[in-house]
Design an enzyme around this catalytic site. Structure first.
Site, mmCIF file in Angstrom:
data_model
loop_
_atom_site.group_PDB
_atom_site.id
_atom_site.type_symbol
_atom_site.label_atom_id
_atom_site.label_comp_id
_atom_site.label_asym_id
_atom_site.label_seq_id
_atom_site.Cartn_x
_atom_site.Cartn_y
_atom_site.Cartn_z
ATOM 1 N N SER A 68 0.791 -1.224 0.000
ATOM 2 C CA SER A 68 0.000 0.000 0.000
ATOM 3 C C SER A 68 0.830 1.284 0.000
ATOM 4 O O SER A 68 1.501 1.586 -0.976
ATOM 5 C CB SER A 68 -0.952 -0.065 1.191
ATOM 6 O OG SER A 68 -1.939 0.907 1.082
ATOM 7 N N PRO A 504 2.358 2.589 18.333
ATOM 8 C CA PRO A 504 3.242 1.904 17.388
ATOM 9 C C PRO A 504 2.508 1.693 16.070
ATOM 10 O O PRO A 504 1.317 1.357 16.072
ATOM 11 C CB PRO A 504 3.505 0.565 18.082
ATOM 12 C CG PRO A 504 2.294 0.320 18.917
ATOM 13 C CD PRO A 504 1.763 1.663 19.331
#
Ligand code: G16
Length: 550
Positions: A68, A504
């Site tokens: 992506s 994260p």
């Protein structure tokens, strides 16, 4: 009951050994890391996709090979469940376990145990449709994946090089074919026909807007947008830029939706391509994210991100539902993440129920399913609108009592066709935005003025080990490392309208820091301070210590 052909799995698995010292994780959007480390993962994903299909009585499972928005050396893979939605989360854990078995013998053990505990009937058929983006590492990874299908005896359908949302569309179309829920013809052609026909109906009789410039991120969105362009050209002229899908290193490089959102700048390659006031938009590397923008008369860049798309679209749907005479009969809501600009949340919450969930389309999608019409967008431009079975029934059986009601109802029904309800889809979302702009006679300027964004900044911090970061409250609070959240809170309270959170990433080896404030310099400074704090407290690559970026 059939059994696994252990010799065949062993033979093929030996061709795809797991690299030592790497721990794989099915993250925000599947496995995602350097493409040249993923061979064994792809082989094992082939097997797990086959098992998932068997478990679901032969329903077709989707597999997309893409990273992506990540840079070109990265690649990845994710599984798609039968209705075109993300893989059920318990199977994400199984996929992680499969991917980390150290040797072929370990893998055979894990496989055998899983088939028994998950009670998978191996005599059932297995069907998998798969596709990849334009990354150079794609073909070899697909070949490893096909070995996995072979090992488990699954039937594969290769959808070739296409966008992630088209793969999701194909999965749902294949599984609903011939049923009352038929989603569309199960081909790329069927997808483009469905979208373009709905679009033409929705903009019929409206003025043709100035051409729309599309930054295709040098990815698979380029050929897809070219196909769409030919079908909608009488109503919308698309000017395609950054279409170099075979130039090494060009993918997502200083272009694309993630670049625009993070840098809050026009891709340099578009500098001379966009006239003042003209609309432009960026796709990401697999065309599931969309960012709009324009340059004003004074040369200033204005970004219209996922939050602005949500505001535009939600307000339009609310208006249509009201005009159709269905106000109060359909429960409409919006889903965002902590990255949503505070001003967008305020704007939306004054009009509709708004829910905040953790990052990742799977979380937004599930939350949006709780509404009759659920609008979900991440600020990064990833999102869609879901019409529940109840709302679809209501809209298709409702009898309007005035011509105005009838027109609004027809628009809603056409919107259900235009919108890719399986997942965020940059091209479908782009047509949706163009429909709303055409109906409202808005340029980018009017759209942008729905609310004023709070200045904000997103920073990536490279730390030694991002797995020590754990969050709660839809990722707005850190619970680990211990004590860090308290230090963040102390800094944030010194800034006017300050807000910041740390989490994260699930797709890159970084920790993300988001900050906003009512003044631009403060938002930048806050982000920089928190990023520096995270670095200092947890250790990171000295070369990558966050620098001032104003
Ligand atoms: C994927 C997910 C998105 C998510 C993004 C960033 O997008 O589908 O839901 O917002 O990753 O996630 P993270 O902050 O965990 O890295 P894409 O477009 O890269 O597939």
């Amino acid at each position: 009951m059939a059994t696994i052909d252990v010799e065949e799995v062993r033979r093929l698995s030996d061709l795809h050994p797991k690299p030592a010292l790497i721990r794989f994780q099915y993250g925000t959007a599947g496995f995602r890391t350097l493409g040249n480390t993923l061979d064994s993962v792809l082989f094992r994903v082939g097997i797990i996709a086959g098992l998932r299909s068997k478990k679901l009585d032969g329903k077709t499972i989707g597999v997309m090979v893409t990273a992506s928005h990540n840079p070109e050396p990265d690649n990845g893979v994710k599984l798609v469940d039968p209705r075109g939605e993300m893989l059920e989360s318990s199977w994400e854990t199984h996929a992680t376990t499969f991917s980390n078995a150290a040797t072929t013998e370990d893998f055979l053990f894990v496989l055998d145990a899983f088939v028994k505990t998950a009670k998978i009937d191996l005599s059932k058929p297995a069907r998998v449709v798969y596709a990849r983006d334009t990354r150079p590492s794609g073909p070899a990874l697909v070949s490893a994946f096909e070995d996995g299908l072979k090992a488990i005896g699954a039937e594969g359908r290769d959808a070739g090089v296409t966008t992630t949302p088209i793969l999701h569309y194909l999965v749902r179309s294949i599984n609903t074919k011939g049923t009352k829920d038929a989603y569309g013809e199960d081909s790329e052609q069927g997808y483009f026909a469905k979208l373009s026909e709905a679009f033409k109906k929705l903009v019929a009789g409206r003025a043709t807007p100035p051409p729309l410039v599309i930054d295709c991120a040098n990815g698979v969105g380029a050929p897809a947008a070219a196909k769409l362009s030919g079908l909608v050209k009488e109503n919308l002229l698309l000017v395609l830029e950054n279409t170099s899908t075979t130039t090494p290193g060009a993918l997502n490089n200083s272009c694309g939706a993630d670049y625009v959102k993070t840098a809050q700048k026009l891709p340099p390659s578009l500098a001379s391509k966009l006239n003042a006031g003209q609309r432009g938009c960026s796709l990401d590397g697999d065309a599931d994210r969309l960012m709009y923008f324009y340059i004003d008369e004074g040369g200033k860049f204005h970004m219209l991100d996922g939050d602005k798309i949500a505001a535009l679209v939600a307000a339009f749907i609310v208006e249509l539902v009201k005009t159709a005479g269905l106000e109060g009969q359909l429960n409409i809501g919006v889903v965002q993440t902590a990255y949503a600009n505070g001003a967008s949340t305020k704007y939306l919450a004054e009009r509709l129920p708004v829910k905040c969930v953790p990052t990742g389309v799977k979380h937004l999608h599930h939350a949006a399913e709780h509404y009759d019409i659920g609008v979900y967008f991440e600020a990064n431009g990833h999102g869609t609108v879901l019409f529940s079975p109840t709302s679809q029934d209501k809209l298709t059986t409702y009898e309007p009592s005035t011509p105005a009601q009838s027109t609004a109802l027809t628009h809603l029904i056409n919107l259900m066709q235009l919108i890719n309800q399986t997942v965020g889809d940059a091209l479908s979302d782009m047509l949706l935005v163009e429909v709303v702009l055409a109906h409202k006679s808005y340029s980018g300027v009017e759209w942008d003025s729905l609310y004023a964004d709070l200045p904000n900044r997103l920073v990536k911090v490279v730390v030694a080990d991002r797995t020590i970061f754990k969050t709660q409250d839809a990722e707005r609070q850190l619970v680990s490392p211990p004590g860090l959240q308290k230090k963040i809170d102390e800094i944030v309270q010194r800034y006017d309208g300050g807000r910041s959170f740390v989490r994260p990433s699930g797709t890159e080896d970084v920790v993300r820091v988001y900050a906003e404030s009512i003044f631009r310099p403060q938002a930048d400074e806050l982000a920089f301070r928190i990023a520096g704090l995270v670095y200092d407290e947890t250790g990171g690559d000295p070369a990558q210590r966050p620098k001032e970026f104003m």
